[in-house]
Design an enzyme around this catalytic site. Structure first.
Site, PDB file in Angstrom:
ATOM      1  N   LYS A  32      62.016  53.260  27.253  1.00 38.29           N
ATOM      2  CA  LYS A  32      62.413  54.647  27.501  1.00 38.29           C
ATOM      3  C   LYS A  32      63.432  55.091  26.453  1.00 38.29           C
ATOM      4  O   LYS A  32      63.300  56.167  25.859  1.00 38.29           O
ATOM      5  CB  LYS A  32      63.007  54.768  28.910  1.00 38.29           C
ATOM      6  N   ARG A 102      68.956  55.811  34.504  1.00 36.54           N
ATOM      7  CA  ARG A 102      67.639  55.208  34.664  1.00 36.54           C
ATOM      8  C   ARG A 102      67.549  53.876  33.935  1.00 36.54           C
ATOM      9  O   ARG A 102      68.174  53.683  32.901  1.00 36.54           O
ATOM     10  CB  ARG A 102      66.543  56.102  34.063  1.00 36.54           C
ATOM     11  N   GLY A 111      58.299  52.216  38.399  1.00 36.70           N
ATOM     12  CA  GLY A 111      58.794  52.243  39.765  1.00 36.70           C
ATOM     13  C   GLY A 111      59.451  50.968  40.223  1.00 36.70           C
ATOM     14  O   GLY A 111      59.838  50.839  41.380  1.00 36.70           O
ATOM     15  N   MET A 113      62.228  49.466  39.022  1.00 38.21           N
ATOM     16  CA  MET A 113      63.680  49.391  39.023  1.00 38.21           C
ATOM     17  C   MET A 113      64.263  50.710  39.512  1.00 38.21           C
ATOM     18  O   MET A 113      63.538  51.652  39.792  1.00 38.21           O
ATOM     19  CB  MET A 113      64.176  49.019  37.637  1.00 38.21           C
ATOM     20  N   ARG A 354      55.758  57.287  26.220  1.00 40.41           N
ATOM     21  CA  ARG A 354      55.436  55.869  26.036  1.00 40.41           C
ATOM     22  C   ARG A 354      53.938  55.742  25.862  1.00 40.41           C
ATOM     23  O   ARG A 354      53.190  56.690  26.146  1.00 40.41           O
ATOM     24  CB  ARG A 354      55.896  55.061  27.251  1.00 40.41           C
ATOM     25  N   HIS A 470      52.215  56.272  42.148  1.00 39.87           N
ATOM     26  CA  HIS A 470      52.454  54.838  42.004  1.00 39.87           C
ATOM     27  C   HIS A 470      51.164  54.040  42.135  1.00 39.87           C
ATOM     28  O   HIS A 470      50.840  53.195  41.300  1.00 39.87           O
ATOM     29  CB  HIS A 470      53.464  54.381  43.062  1.00 39.87           C
ATOM     30  N   SER A 779      33.980  18.877  24.011  1.00 40.52           N
ATOM     31  CA  SER A 779      34.244  20.133  24.716  1.00 40.52           C
ATOM     32  C   SER A 779      35.434  19.899  25.634  1.00 40.52           C
ATOM     33  O   SER A 779      35.398  19.040  26.507  1.00 40.52           O
ATOM     34  CB  SER A 779      33.013  20.554  25.512  1.00 40.52           C
ATOM     35  N   CYS A 846      35.435  24.500  27.526  1.00 43.80           N
ATOM     36  CA  CYS A 846      34.625  25.065  28.607  1.00 43.80           C
ATOM     37  C   CYS A 846      35.390  25.152  29.912  1.00 43.80           C
ATOM     38  O   CYS A 846      34.822  25.452  30.949  1.00 43.80           O
ATOM     39  CB  CYS A 846      33.323  24.291  28.777  1.00 43.80           C
ATOM     40  N   TYR A 866      34.136  26.955  19.098  1.00 50.81           N
ATOM     41  CA  TYR A 866      33.719  27.975  20.056  1.00 50.81           C
ATOM     42  C   TYR A 866      34.554  27.884  21.330  1.00 50.81           C
ATOM     43  O   TYR A 866      35.203  26.863  21.585  1.00 50.81           O
ATOM     44  CB  TYR A 866      32.230  27.852  20.407  1.00 50.81           C
TER      45      TYR A 866
END
Lengths: 893, 893
Positions: A32, A102, A111, A113, A354, A470, A779, A846, A866
């Site tokens: 903020k 704030r 919401g 804090m 933001r 919210h 794997s 995997c 992979y």
């Protein structure tokens, strides 16, 4: 010895074009604070104020809730500068400056804090406010709100006490809305509120504005460690040591009359991605009213001319100004913004900007659009979509063809669909889900205290609130289907039911909700796979251009194989053979095999299983032609296939014609103390080679027949589980190889098969050099590797793992994200050792970690060939793999 | 492609002063071949012959039971040289050369492999033998024995068939001994034997001596993999790839008349170590008769003038010659020898010499005596005693003061004492021991097939056989108490009982045997700790001079602590606190604690346990003053303390006054799928800190009180189990530290305490650098570390671990010896990482491996500060630690 912070600046002014903080230092200013600084720099109208560094928060917690030396002086100095800019003075009974206090953490925790507004009001400055604004009612209402908010947030009093008093007055006046109360009512209420505080706490409500200021600041710092904030951080993996900054800012008022308003806006549509300002506002209201969802706000835009209360219609000039600001912000940040604004007497003030949260669909659309608009590069676009969002995008949606009756309609706050049983509280939600049920959490509106229930629910439905309430914001963040503002719901939580027009919905009833349309249906509605829009395909083609490691899927059936291919899987990384045996038509043959007294009887039962296994593999090979299919031979302990109660055992005894007592004895003899570490995996293959022989025969005969029939190139990979020793592997490989060769000879054909192993025991990793000498591939089975490395049985970890995450011992559940320090270190050892003796070794993963973005990044950096994950996670994995490349490129620069 | 052996010599002549083989190459010649070569070199009379390399055995198994090229020619050539030395010829009907064919592996495996004597006899050479010896009866008896032995060993026929025929003839003649049969009987028996072979196998008994030779050689090679040989190798950890050599040697005869004999001798007494030749012989017998124990032999010496049949009295010149040879052998080998000899017509021939097996007491006495005699150095002496023998030496002996009645008396074949239930077969022994009972295996005589039963029995008792019989040799090798030749036993295995004079002893009756005196007692006799003789103390003082790492004991009680100190433990490496809770007087308080619904109730129950725990520690600290005591906080899962059946649960419910259903529910809720990996160890301390707080309080209060009372320096070390993460350790350390500081302050005293951790999870080893930053010490818990590294639950491993050892996947059970490749690698990582961040880190081991000599060597090489083992293993561990130093010194040279 108390350690001292280095002499640093703790307080940063913004306002009147002057900006002290560096807007890129979100770690210090918080999100903020950084946004306010940046906007001030851009000459966008922002009420002046100052940001207290998050370093003060760390100091506060490390030093018994005290502040660094010199800090107080710094605050007073900045407050003085704000007074100068505003021309009003903090605590001045004639011309008072009021401020908001704030929180502002590094990443948004909506919401979570505490906030205090209208701070600086007392019995004297109240009079100054009346003079300034010439609005007595407004001033008393502000004072009333301030006492209520401050008493709750700072003094720890129950909000309910204040609300009861307020309700009492409304009842007395026979009105339902606060707005209908008279000044005289408000005056009385203020007095009653102050009396209430004195009565409850034994001292007066603080009249000293400075005492108010320090109280509020401390409360905001303390709210960083409120239970709901801790929960939120856990869910979102936010380190607790970050702390929060505090923003103290001159108040502007959206509730000074009908030329005032307050609202939130997104610079593009956060649900669809459409390039148009999107948001909601309330006339004559304070900011908290919008977010809390108590009044349902009006839209900003009037797209189809159906929104007469839209800002576009009600205050066209203001809308124009807001739209221009929106464009400037986007052009500056090159990113969709989520802004909060207040309109005071027709003038727009920005209170926050933001990065806007968005649905998966919107994220992709915005990213691809911004590339078309030449705002960002393709690579930048790839980094703009969270991999986990793709998971949400691909999940089934309600079949539009299915017959269904709409029970109610609300606002489509977060897309997707969900079916579940109705629960009315977050605690119920948690309890029911722990019992293995799926739930839809239905609430009047949600509040930050509901987070734990929202987190486990399949979907969320609220009676009140708007698209930026919210519930809506949190659900979108979680990628969870959500409908808000569904006014037709009438909830009676006491009787445990709700009514929708004439229908009663009780606890446990099944509902289906469609977060994409806002429709609520009774019962379970069939789901289908969503169609993916062109932006998705464009986006995924960029993903694959960048990505360097392959993505496979874990799939046990031809159907799963097909889904995996459709999602772009380049092979199967794990085909578990045991699930095939659990099928009702097969389990008896399997059980006969397990209960056989000798090899001959075992072989007889296996001969029944052979054609079934073979047909499974034929189906899978046909789906996956050309792609590698890694098939793991039987892994679970045999007792898993046997019934576990007397009734089922008796039935089985009858069916397979052996005595109950013998069956029971045999079943008991297979019981294990620690089955995870017991007679399973390749240990079965060593003890009963005929089981693995049958499986290999089924694989290779299936492969030969598909090759001959379809003239395709097949790449079966036979994988041995729970290998812990090179010689163990060698013995089994020899056996497997022999069966393969015999079958290839029999069919006189060629199949390009491979034989490899899972690496899922620490010892396999530690001796990988020896194992790799004869293995074609590794794997990583990171589920078991995590269990053995940590010495934690996942099944039993519920006793303590939550406590471990809560205490911060494990930052994240190691079964969700690869523990790089321990498990990861073993993996990297295994990779280095394995490639030392076998430079051609193919290495994949995997375990479930193969579908976790951060783990995929780790796999990329560790040099895996992979990753393999569940079919629905394949697109996510592809994106995570591409992002890993980009992040690494950035790091190298 | 068949791999070829390099051109090498496969056959090595010895005889007539000529020796081709290198006697130091036991790996090639085997033990017997090396001994024969060495003796030939020393001009000690040895019948000539040749040794076939053990490399041929390897070839034989790797090439489908065939021999290398050129091998046959080499054999014939050496055979020709033997013929030349002997002046008789293989297969010559006039002047035949007869040979023995014997195995000879690198280390002695007594009776495990096959032997064929008198080979070369057929219908024609028989006549030549008669002419040579002028003993027709002898010749026919030799032929009979040969056919019987060859048919059994090479042709695979059942010995029983031959024995039945022989018994039949003895019955016909109404005689009981072979020796009483006439020539005519033997002639008939030979014909019947040959007919039996033809009848059973469908072909004639082989008359071609060369066919006999190759047949016998193959049989000896094949016997390397006979089940009993495999069992023996498993027990003694002999690698299966070593193979056996084969010795083919000219026959000499101990059964040509009363001037002939055969026997075995030890150059010193193998039971006491006394420096005097010791052994037994049989007049007019073949060597196998002594070892088989069928006739009870006479002693060599006439120590107290009570052995009129001793060799010393019967053949004084021969005894003299044998004694001289004995001395020469010892002077040459500088080691007590076990020799086999044959006396043919008054001339001594040596057939074997090898290092003699001996009791622990003898081993120490011989080693220390040889130092006094200036034969060997102290260091050499230390290497002469097997550490595991010390274990045997220290085990309890029968209390001489206890009232007891001698049931029978036999030969004291292997010292020590044992109490157990009588079983009459090795299979019974195995079955009963598996049920958790202790058994005495009672046999007429033992044979190599009995090995598995002997291995599990607590003691062995045979009716027949001498001090060098199979039972005696094997029992001594195993360090197991054994009595042989107990003639008063009359066994009737069919009726499942035996009689001793008028008393019946049945299966399951309890006996106590004293292998040191040869006495058998009925019932269980109390045991006491043996007194250790001065040689032991001398020897152990040398051990401690050499040893560089400390040896501690695992002890949970003051009594164990005392025993440990008496055996030389330098501290306690593991004091488990949970055993203290299982005590009947305490378990209820423990259970109350476990079943408590909240912290308050838990603390209440813990308060009851506190004084009990404290008194345990006071006792231990008083015993161990000055030495470190490592106390591990509660480790096992809580459900281990709860009853597991309804009856006991109901009783408990009543006792602690909660409802049965609640108790049952609570107990069930604590059940785990994999308790080994569950809610245990420090996880309990994280979830219920009050438990650990109580334990630490008990430890520190006990320490403070002992310090104040006795003015001693105490070194308690508080150890946290199942640590897997540095922060987990830090949190708990902080808690422990706080309790410690509070108590020290309360008592106003100083105690030098330490806080450290077990390293028993792979992750602890992998993150040891981080953990070591705040830990004072590490102690490797190799039991659990082995379980997690291998992914093997020791409790469940019975399903497959035997198969793994059998197939050679694990050379040795990894729970017995540290697996250096996997677990050892983790340990070395942990040591290196730990010392990187904490150079003062003290590191030990407290798993069962801490009492295994080879593992102790590994610990020494890895740089551990100490090992900790069970009190009785402390001397063993001290010796193993000293030997590790010496072996390492040798390696460095």
């Amino acid at each position: 010895m108390i350690s001292q912070l280095p002499l640093a600046q703790f307080v940063f002014l913004f306002g009147d074009g002057k900006v002290e903080g560096d807007p890129t230092r979100r770690d210090i200013l918080g999100g903020k604070g950084a946004g306010l600084a940046e906007m001030t720099k851009l000459s966008i109208p922002v009420p002046p104020g100052f940001t207290i560094s998050s370093e003060v928060c760390a100091y506060f917690y490390n030093h018994q809730y005290t502040y660094p030396t010199g800090f107080e002086k710094e605050v007073f100095k900045k407050l003085g500068q704000v007074e100068e800019i505003m021309g009003s003075f903090f605590g001045d009974p004639k011309n008072p400056l009021l401020v908001s206090v704030r929180s502002g953490s590094r990443v948004s925790m909506p919401g979570m804090m505490d906030t205090v507004l209208n701070l600086g009001l007392n019995d004297h400055t109240l009079q100054g406010l009346i003079q300034q604004t010439q609005k007595e009612r407004f001033a008393y209402d502000s004072y009333r709100r301030f006492i209520q908010m401050y008493s709750n947030v700072v003094l720890g009093m129950d909000l309910h006490l204040f609300e009861t008093l307020l309700e009492h007055h409304k009842k007395k006046r026979a009105v339902t809305e606060d707005i209908d109360l008279q000044v005289s009512d408000l005056k009385e209420i203020v007095e009653e509120y102050k009396a209430l505080v004195k009565n409850q706490l034994g001292k007066e409500f603080p009249q000293d504005p400075y005492e108010q200021l320090w109280g509020a600041m401390g409360a905001v710092f303390l709210s960083w460690n409120s239970p709901r904030a801790i929960t939120y951080r856990k869910i979102h993996h936010i380190p607790s040591e970050w702390g929060t900054a505090v923003n103290i800012q001159a108040m502007v008022f959206g509730n000074l009359g009908n030329d005032c308003a307050t609202g939130v806006a997104f610079t593009r549509n956060p649900s669809t991605g459409e390039k148009r300002i999107f948001g909601e506002y309330l006339i004559n209201a304070q900011g908290e009213d919008v977010v809390a969802g108590i009044r349902t706000p009006a839209p900003l835009t009037d797209d189809d001319g159906v929104a007469p209360h839209s800002l576009e219609r009600m205050m066209p000039h203001v809308f124009q100004e807001l739209s221009e600001i929106s464009k400037r912000l986007e052009d500056h940040f090159l990113e969709m913004q989520d802004i909060e604004f207040t309109i005071q007497k027709g003038k727009v003030w920005l209170l926050q900007t933001r990065r806007g949260k968005r649905s998966a669909q919107a994220a992709i659309r915005i990213a691809t659009d911004m590339v078309s608009e030449n705002l960002i590069s393709k690579k930048e676009a790839l980094l703009r979509v969270e991999p986990v969002q793709l998971d949400q995008l691909l999940h089934p949606m309600i079949d539009p063809e299915a017959p269904k009756e709409v029970l109610a309609k609300g606002l489509p706050a977060s897309p997707g669909a969900a079916t579940g049983q109705v629960v009315f509280s977050p605690d119920e939600a948690e309890a029911w889900v722990n019992q293995g049920r799926k739930v839809i959490l239905v609430r009047m509106e949600t509040s930050p205290e509901d987070i734990h229930g929202m987190n486990v629910a399949s979907g969320i439905l609220t009676a009140r609130g708007g698209m930026t309430s919210h519930a809506a914001i949190v659900a979108r963040g979680m990628g969870k289907c959500c409908i808000v503002g569904c006014h037709e719901l009438h909830m009676d939580t006491k009787s445990g039911q709700m009514t929708v027009r004439d229908q009663k919905i009780q606890l446990g009833d099944v509902l289906t909700i469609n977060g994409t349309t806002g429709e609520v249906y009774k019962g379970a509605i069939p789901m289908i796979q969503p169609k993916l829009d062109p932006a998705y395909h464009t986006f995924m083609s960029w993903v694959d251009e960048v990505r360097t490691i392959h993505v496979r899927a874990n799939a046990d059936t031809p159907h799963d194989a097909r889904v995996a291919r459709e999602f772009g899987a380049e092979g199967i990384g794990l085909c578990r053979t045991e699930h095939m045996f659990f099928d009702l038509t097969r389990i008896d043959a399997m059980r006969e095999m397990i209960l056989a007294d000798n090899e001959k009887a075992r072989r007889k039962a296996l001969a029944q299983l052979l054609p079934m296994q073979k047909s499974d593999f034929i189906g899978i090979f046909k789906e996956m032609k050309g792609y590698a299919v890694t098939i793991r031979l039987l892994d679970p302990p045999l007792h898993e296939f046997l019934p576990h109660n007397n009734k089922d055992l008796a039935e089985l005894a009858k069916k397979i014609d052996i005595s109950f007592s013998k069956l029971k004895r045999k079943a008991k003899s297979l019981d294990e103390f620690n089955p995870m570490l017991g007679f399973r995996g390749c240990r079965l293959g060593i003890a009963y080679p005929e089981i693995y022989e049958m499986q290999v025969q089924a694989i290779m005969e299936a492969a030969c027949e598909v090759v001959q029939e379809e003239k395709v190139h097949l790449r079966p990979e036979i994988m041995l589980p729970i290998i812990g020793d090179a010689y163990e592997f060698d013995l089994l490989k020899e056996m497997v190889e022999k069966v393969c060769q015999d079958i290839l000879e029999k069919y006189k054909t060629h199949v390009d098969y491979k034989i490899g192993t899972m690496i899922e025991l620490p010892r396999a990793a530690l001796t990988a050099d020896e194992i790799a000498k004869r293995a074609d591939f590794f794997s990583f089975g990171t589920n078991d590797l995590t269990q053995t490395t940590f010495g934690i049985s996942r099944d039993d970890s519920a006793f303590f793992l939550p406590k471990y995450v809560e205490k911060g011992i494990y930052e994240i559940d190691p079964f969700v994200r690869i523990d790089q320090k321990g498990v990861g270190r073993l993996m990297q050892m295994a990779i280095a050792l394995g490639r030392q003796t076998n430079s051609d070794l193919k290495i994949g993963i995997c375990g479930e970690h193969g579908g976790d973005p951060s783990s995929i990044e780790f796999c990329y950096q560790s040099g895996l060939n992979y990753v393999s994950c569940s079919p629905y996670r394949v697109p996510l994995a592809r994106l995570a793999a591409a992002q890993a490349v980009l992040k690494h490129e950035t790091q190298q620069k």
